[in-house]
Scaffold this motif. Structure first.
Motif, mmCIF file in Angstrom:
data_model
loop_
_atom_site.group_PDB
_atom_site.id
_atom_site.type_symbol
_atom_site.label_atom_id
_atom_site.label_comp_id
_atom_site.label_asym_id
_atom_site.label_seq_id
_atom_site.Cartn_x
_atom_site.Cartn_y
_atom_site.Cartn_z
ATOM 1 N N PRO A 254 -11.743 46.684 59.462
ATOM 2 C CA PRO A 254 -11.278 46.044 58.096
ATOM 3 C C PRO A 254 -9.724 45.672 58.530
ATOM 4 O O PRO A 254 -8.849 46.376 58.755
ATOM 5 C CB PRO A 254 -11.117 47.250 57.275
ATOM 6 C CG PRO A 254 -12.484 48.010 57.609
ATOM 7 C CD PRO A 254 -12.307 47.937 59.212
ATOM 8 N N HIS A 255 -9.140 44.279 58.142
ATOM 9 C CA HIS A 255 -7.752 44.071 58.360
ATOM 10 C C HIS A 255 -7.259 43.047 57.505
ATOM 11 O O HIS A 255 -6.624 42.288 57.758
ATOM 12 C CB HIS A 255 -7.526 43.513 59.792
ATOM 13 C CG HIS A 255 -8.561 42.439 60.223
ATOM 14 N ND1 HIS A 255 -9.698 42.426 60.589
ATOM 15 C CD2 HIS A 255 -8.043 41.007 60.363
ATOM 16 C CE1 HIS A 255 -10.172 41.255 60.824
ATOM 17 N NE2 HIS A 255 -9.114 40.272 60.455
ATOM 18 N N GLU A 256 -7.969 43.169 56.173
ATOM 19 C CA GLU A 256 -7.740 42.117 55.057
ATOM 20 C C GLU A 256 -6.286 42.277 54.853
ATOM 21 O O GLU A 256 -5.398 41.401 54.373
ATOM 22 C CB GLU A 256 -8.519 42.600 53.821
ATOM 23 C CG GLU A 256 -8.197 41.690 52.595
ATOM 24 C CD GLU A 256 -8.915 40.228 52.944
ATOM 25 O OE1 GLU A 256 -9.710 39.959 53.875
ATOM 26 O OE2 GLU A 256 -8.143 39.214 52.191
ATOM 27 N N HIS A 257 -5.559 43.496 55.026
ATOM 28 C CA HIS A 257 -4.205 43.515 54.804
ATOM 29 C C HIS A 257 -3.163 42.669 55.422
ATOM 30 O O HIS A 257 -2.340 42.018 54.901
ATOM 31 C CB HIS A 257 -3.628 45.174 54.873
ATOM 32 C CG HIS A 257 -3.553 45.392 56.299
ATOM 33 N ND1 HIS A 257 -4.760 45.701 57.075
ATOM 34 C CD2 HIS A 257 -2.780 45.155 57.284
ATOM 35 C CE1 HIS A 257 -4.318 46.004 58.491
ATOM 36 N NE2 HIS A 257 -3.148 45.881 58.426
ATOM 37 N N VAL A 258 -3.798 42.196 56.575
ATOM 38 C CA VAL A 258 -2.967 41.220 57.366
ATOM 39 C C VAL A 258 -2.781 39.872 56.576
ATOM 40 O O VAL A 258 -1.860 39.327 56.499
ATOM 41 C CB VAL A 258 -3.613 40.976 58.757
ATOM 42 C CG1 VAL A 258 -2.966 39.829 59.506
ATOM 43 C CG2 VAL A 258 -3.611 42.218 59.415
ATOM 44 N N TYR A 259 -4.115 39.326 55.938
ATOM 45 C CA TYR A 259 -4.118 38.145 55.682
ATOM 46 C C TYR A 259 -3.381 38.187 54.168
ATOM 47 O O TYR A 259 -2.746 37.430 53.748
ATOM 48 C CB TYR A 259 -5.419 37.610 55.094
ATOM 49 C CG TYR A 259 -6.408 37.761 56.548
ATOM 50 C CD1 TYR A 259 -6.108 36.762 57.516
ATOM 51 C CD2 TYR A 259 -7.358 38.451 56.704
ATOM 52 C CE1 TYR A 259 -6.732 36.970 58.646
ATOM 53 C CE2 TYR A 259 -8.235 38.565 57.945
ATOM 54 C CZ TYR A 259 -7.733 37.911 58.946
ATOM 55 O OH TYR A 259 -8.602 37.869 59.960
ATOM 56 N N GLN A 260 -3.286 39.462 53.418
ATOM 57 C CA GLN A 260 -2.744 39.310 51.966
ATOM 58 C C GLN A 260 -1.250 39.587 52.278
ATOM 59 O O GLN A 260 -0.688 38.902 51.493
ATOM 60 C CB GLN A 260 -3.340 40.937 51.419
ATOM 61 C CG GLN A 260 -4.635 41.010 51.126
ATOM 62 C CD GLN A 260 -5.129 39.733 50.162
ATOM 63 O OE1 GLN A 260 -4.183 39.124 49.364
ATOM 64 N NE2 GLN A 260 -6.444 39.273 50.280
ATOM 65 N N GLU A 261 -0.840 40.034 53.437
ATOM 66 C CA GLU A 261 0.574 40.169 53.541
ATOM 67 C C GLU A 261 1.021 38.795 54.023
ATOM 68 O O GLU A 261 2.136 38.606 53.559
ATOM 69 C CB GLU A 261 0.849 41.069 54.659
ATOM 70 C CG GLU A 261 2.260 41.398 54.817
ATOM 71 C CD GLU A 261 3.117 42.351 54.088
ATOM 72 O OE1 GLU A 261 2.593 42.702 53.043
ATOM 73 O OE2 GLU A 261 4.287 41.927 53.929
#
Lengths: 530, 143
Positions: A254-261
């Motif tokens: 999971p690496h959704e934080h990359v896109y959100q940031e």
């Protein structure tokens, strides 16, 4: 039908229940762990309860499900097979990996119309079903037109992930799959003195009186999926040394934080990998630019930059450009059932290794959307490529991560907010507990590419126990007689080969033209398999 | 499809002999521009299409070798009906088709050939897989 029965359970010593004879622990003993071939008495002595079933499938994912589908259609009663695994539904693990690597349910997979894990025939294909499920004339015509003209005038048709999962749900209901599953984690498979196997399951805590349960079966099938995700060495070192799991991520976690940031503030991302996973990550990053106003700069790192078609012979030349090697699926189509499949079957192990490397390796489909997105990114300067070998990754200023690259023009350092490892590397099969145990105790060996050495029937060489056989399907068998093992159609082909091999032992009936046609009618009308 | 040469030939023979024959039985009575029910004529045309088709398969297979995927896209198996139809017409019109003495009306030929081609095309791209489960993995081989 002539169904083989499991070996008779051992007579309890002195008439007492086997489980209570020596130990009530119901756990593995040092003796069991150290012994490659177990007797019934050893298992009983450890207090491990025994479940008798003719066939066990280890994994419980799509590989197990597809085999169950074939065997049920070949006449196997639902009670003759147990699928052991942790997932609630066979497609859960697949759907998870697809989702985190940016293929949520509405998006399309990289799988052709006839690769139908919910239908052993490949007819009606997903394209036909999508057409007949459409609510508009355009929706009806578009998928049919696409399969008619692919890949000449359009991209290959590929089904939306959600359609595939819904199809499997329907088929699972139809074949009685849900009653064939026992949940838990499989610890090992060991040969049984006298023939057959023991498969040790650790059920979820609180669901069993003992820590372990032993499944005693004639045959075993393993379809355990990827042994694990493997990182590029330099990224793994960085993560371990700096304990930074936020800025250096793998596409399969999971690496959704990359896109959100990156939607919140401009940033730079280094993408590693030029296969299908890399393409999906690039699409997501550019989609976020186009649809959500992200101001992301993408640096795409290539170790090997493909600048044109690859291959010396005009008869064996793969299209390529802009760094990417292009083909519709992870192998050329004929590897699943045409002249390339025949060629692989005729090759010796070393030739197979070479041919698999030539046909496979890192590649991605040449989809129109991706071509347009990357072309625009190049024009506007937010998608840049860099060729070289990474020598080190280390923390930079302002929370960045610096990649040091050895390029043709010298050393280059790139500071980025995030690094996404989209190489899609898989761990060695030895890192999977069950497979490792099979290699150490079960007689299994490795093929030329280091995975499980299997026969054309997908029986694992060297693991026979009396009349019992262990089969494997999926990515753990890459390097054998069939290239596309890690695909829906590959799982179906493996299941067909296994079903035919079991039919030759009278375990099930052979699916000939009449049975095939009658069973297809049942499928078409969603009639339950008896 | 991803045919091998042997698979192509087997599939072609099966499709023409079985699917083509069944369709010819049905369509012949309603063909335009002919008297009676000219089964001798239509089956003769079918034979020509079948025999010439086996020869065509060698050419197609040679062309397939230039494709990296070593596949034969669906569109090609549809549009090759054009060249095959033209050749079949010339063979028939030149009087080389056995058992046809009075010539063949073009309208009857077109209706027969085009519908037969489409029926075979549709059958081969789906329903063929139902009785022949292993066919798609064997490059089109049936035996």
């Amino acid at each position: 039908m002539s169904q083989q029965q499991p070996p008779p359970p051992p007579a309890p010593p002195g008439g007492a229940p086997a489980a209570s004879s020596t130990s009530a622990a119901g756990d593995l003993t040092d003796q069991l762990i150290a012994t490659s071939i177990w007797t019934d008495e050893m298992v009983a002595g450890a207090g491990i309860p025994v479940v008798d079933v003719p066939l066990v499938s280890v994994g419980g994912g799509i590989g197990s499900f597809v085999l169950a589908d074939f065997l049920r259609i070949a006449g196997m009663p639902a009670g003759s097979m147990r699928a052991l695994g942790q997932a609630d539904r066979p497609w859960d693990t697949y759907a998870y990996l697809a989702s985190v690597s940016q293929i949520p349910e509405p998006e399309r997979l990289r799988s052709d119309a006839g690769s139908t894990p919910d239908n052993i025939w490949g007819f009606p294909s997903f394209a036909v079903r999508e057409a007949f499920g459409a609510r508009s004339l355009t929706g009806f015509i578009a998928p049919l037109f696409q399969v008619l003209v692919e890949p000449i005038l359009t991209d290959y048709y590929t089904p939306p992930a959600g359609h595939v999962y819904a199809g499997m749900q329907r088929e699972a209901d139809r074949i009685g799959w849900w009653d064939m599953v026992d949940k838990g984690q499989v610890r090992m498979i060991r040969r049984r003195a006298g023939g057959g196997y023991f498969t040790i399951l650790t059920p979820p805590t609180g669901t069993s009186a003992t820590k372990r349960v032993a499944y005693r079966s004639h045959h075993v099938h393993t379809a355990v999926g990827y042994p694990g995700v493997r990182f590029l060495r330099d990224l793994q070192e960085y993560r371990e040394k700096h304990q930074d799991f936020t800025r250096v991520v793998n596409a399969y976690e999971p690496h959704e934080h990359v896109y959100q940031e990156l939607r919140k503030r401009p940033g730079t991302v280094v993408v590693r990998g030029s296969g299908i996973v890399g393409s999906r990550i690039l699409q997501r990053l550019i989609d976020d630019r186009e649809q959500h106003g992200a101001q992301t700069t993408i640096i795409h790192l290539f170790r090997n930059f493909v600048d044109g078609p690859q291959g010396k012979s005009i008869f064996m030349r793969r299209p390529g450009a802009d760094g990417f090697a292009y083909q519709g699926f992870n192998f050329p189509k004929a590897a699943w059932g045409g002249q390339l499949k025949n060629r692989l079957e005729r090759s010796d192990p070393e030739e197979r290794k070479e041919l698999i490397a030539q046909m496979g390796g890192t590649n991605t489909p040449k989809r129109k959307l991706w071509q347009q997105q990357l072309a625009k990114g190049r024009r506007e300067g937010y998608y840049r490529t860099q060729v070289g070998t990474v020598t080190e990754v280390y923390p930079g200023d302002d929370g960045t991560v610096v990649t040091r690259i050895d390029t043709a023009d010298g050393i280059l350092e790139i500071a980025a907010n995030y690094i996404v490892d989209a190489t899609g590397l898989q761990a060695d099969i030895g890192e999977h507990r069950v497979l490792n145990d099979l290699l150490e105790h079960g007689g299994a060996g490795r093929n030329a590419v280091g995975r499980l050495d299997v026969e054309p029937s997908f029986e694992i060489r060297g693991t026979r126990s009396g009349e019992g056989r262990i089969y494997a399907s999926g990515s753990s068998t890459l390097g054998g007689y069939y290239a596309g093992v890690d695909s829906f159609l590959g799982l179906q082909y493996a299941a067909l080969q296994i079903a035919d091999d079991l039919a030759s032992q009278r375990f099930v009936k052979k699916i000939g033209p009449i049975r095939s046609t009658l069973q297809w009618w049942k499928w078409a009308f969603n009639r339950k398999v008896s | 499809m991803t045919p091998t040469l042997f698979g192509r030939i087997q599939t072609r023979v099966f499709l023409v002999a079985v699917v083509g024959s069944l369709w010819t039985l049905l369509i012949t009575p309603v063909l335009p521009g002919v008297d009676g029910v000219p089964y001798a004529m239509t089956f003769s045309i079918l034979l020509v299409v079948g025999l010439a088709g086996v020869v065509w398969e060698f050419l197609y297979h040679a062309l397939q070798q230039f494709r990296w995927e070593k596949d034969w896209p669906t569109l090609l198996s549809l549009i090759t009906g054009v060249n095959e139809g033209v050749l079949a017409w010339f063979i028939v019109a030149a009087g080389f088709a056995p058992g046809i003495d009075d010539g063949v009306p073009l309208s009857a030929f077109l209706v027969h050939f085009i519908t037969t081609w489409l029926v075979i095309f549709l059958y081969a791209n789906g329903p063929m897989r139902v009785p022949f489960l292993r066919w798609r993995y064997r490059g089109g081989r049936l035996v």
